[in-house]
Design a protein around this motif. Structure first.
Motif, PDB file in Angstrom:
ATOM      1  N   ASP A  52       0.878  -1.164   0.000  1.00 24.80           N
ATOM      2  CA  ASP A  52       0.000   0.000   0.000  1.00 24.80           C
ATOM      3  C   ASP A  52       0.918   1.217   0.000  1.00 24.80           C
ATOM      4  O   ASP A  52       1.627   1.470   0.990  1.00 24.80           O
ATOM      5  N   THR A  54       0.486   4.223   0.408  1.00 23.61           N
ATOM      6  CA  THR A  54       0.189   5.275   1.376  1.00 23.61           C
ATOM      7  C   THR A  54       0.627   4.905   2.788  1.00 23.61           C
ATOM      8  O   THR A  54       0.487   5.717   3.710  1.00 23.61           O
ATOM      9  N   ASP A  55       1.146   3.710   2.984  1.00 28.88           N
ATOM     10  CA  ASP A  55       1.572   3.223   4.288  1.00 28.88           C
ATOM     11  C   ASP A  55       3.078   3.467   4.425  1.00 28.88           C
ATOM     12  O   ASP A  55       3.892   2.721   3.884  1.00 28.88           O
ATOM     13  N   GLU A  56       3.459   4.510   5.154  1.00 28.48           N
ATOM     14  CA  GLU A  56       4.874   4.888   5.194  1.00 28.48           C
ATOM     15  C   GLU A  56       5.750   3.792   5.773  1.00 28.48           C
ATOM     16  O   GLU A  56       6.863   3.555   5.282  1.00 28.48           O
ATOM     17  N   ALA A  58       5.337   0.610   5.588  1.00 30.66           N
ATOM     18  CA  ALA A  58       5.502  -0.436   4.578  1.00 30.66           C
ATOM     19  C   ALA A  58       6.430   0.020   3.459  1.00 30.66           C
ATOM     20  O   ALA A  58       7.247  -0.766   2.951  1.00 30.66           O
TER      21      ALA A  58
END
Length: 253
Positions: A52, A54-56, A58
């Motif tokens: 994802d 938008t998941d910093e 990750a």
């Protein structure tokens, strides 16, 4: 230059086309995508990660994995994007706006944030961000998408200025209407919003270009490979449309 490329949203659509053309050109390919089913279908030999954008946390973990596995990164294609809502501005809710901007703009920012240190340390690299012709014109019924796609142009030009002294280039590709499932969804929603048929909207997009044609993913991919190659060694901070030359960005009949 051939080397190591990471492509976000690289398991399908334009990103998949990019991955295929980079691989044919001799590059090592790593694709990141939110779609597990699409990732399961990528060729053997490509590295892959479900992500994802938008998941910093990750995104940070992915770039650490790339550094550990490859020792660095030569090119980044920040390609992840979503179409967002198709509606008049007064009918768009804030949550849908934020979700669209998060993927299209914040996803590109996070990818660049974590790619930049590796490239700066190596003294070379290329970043290609996928915008859209919606980032060059006003775009009725697509306010969040157009806003985000304009914004990534400012982001990329700033990257080119910040990173140029370290041998890192950054450019934007602005595809026109690209054949494929995502565009089909846009056509259907736009037809409903405008009280038109899907075919009429399609014809409007095609006839709104000088070459009278939609774009294929491979057209965009070939430009990405060029921009990451030594042939483009002095091309940075540029916004390059691959769209058949849009002369009317608002398809009407």
């Amino acid at each position: 230059m051939t080397g190591r490329v990471l492509i976000t949203a690289g398991a399908s659509g334009v990103g998949r086309a990019m991955a295929e053309v980079f691989a044919l050109d001799g590059w090592r390919v790593w694709v990141a995508d939110v779609d597990a089913a699409a990732l399961a279908d990528v060729p053997e030999g490509w590295c892959k990660t479900q992500l994802d954008v938008t998941d910093e946390a990750a995104v940070s973990a992915l770039f650490s994995e790339v550094r550990d596995a490859w020792g660095g990164l030569d090119a980044l294609c920040a390609n992840a994007g979503v179409a967002g809502p198709t509606a008049a501005v007064e009918d768009i809710n804030l949550q849908d706006w934020q979700a669209c901007v998060a993927v299209n703009l914040e996803g590109a920012f996070l990818a660049a944030k974590y790619a930049a240190p590796m490239m700066k340390a190596a003294g070379q690299g290329a970043i290609v961000v996928t915008s859209s012709t919606a980032g060059q014109y006003g775009y009725p019924y697509r306010a969040p998408y157009a806003a985000a796609k304009w914004a990534v142009i400012g982001l990329t030009k700033t990257l080119a200025m910040e990173l140029g002294a370290h041998g890192v280039r950054a450019n934007v590709i602005c595809p026109g209407a690209v054949e494929g499932p995502r565009m089909e969804g846009v056509l259907e929603r736009e037809a409903a919003a405008k009280g038109m048929t899907r075919d009429a909207v399609y014809d409007g997009y095609a006839s709104g270009t000088a070459l009278g044609s939609f774009v294929e993913g491979r057209d965009v991919a070939e430009m990405a490979v060029f921009l990451c190659s030594d042939k483009a060694r002095l091309v940075s901070g540029q916004v390059i449309a691959v769209d058949g030359f849009t002369v009317n960005p608002d398809p009407k009949v």
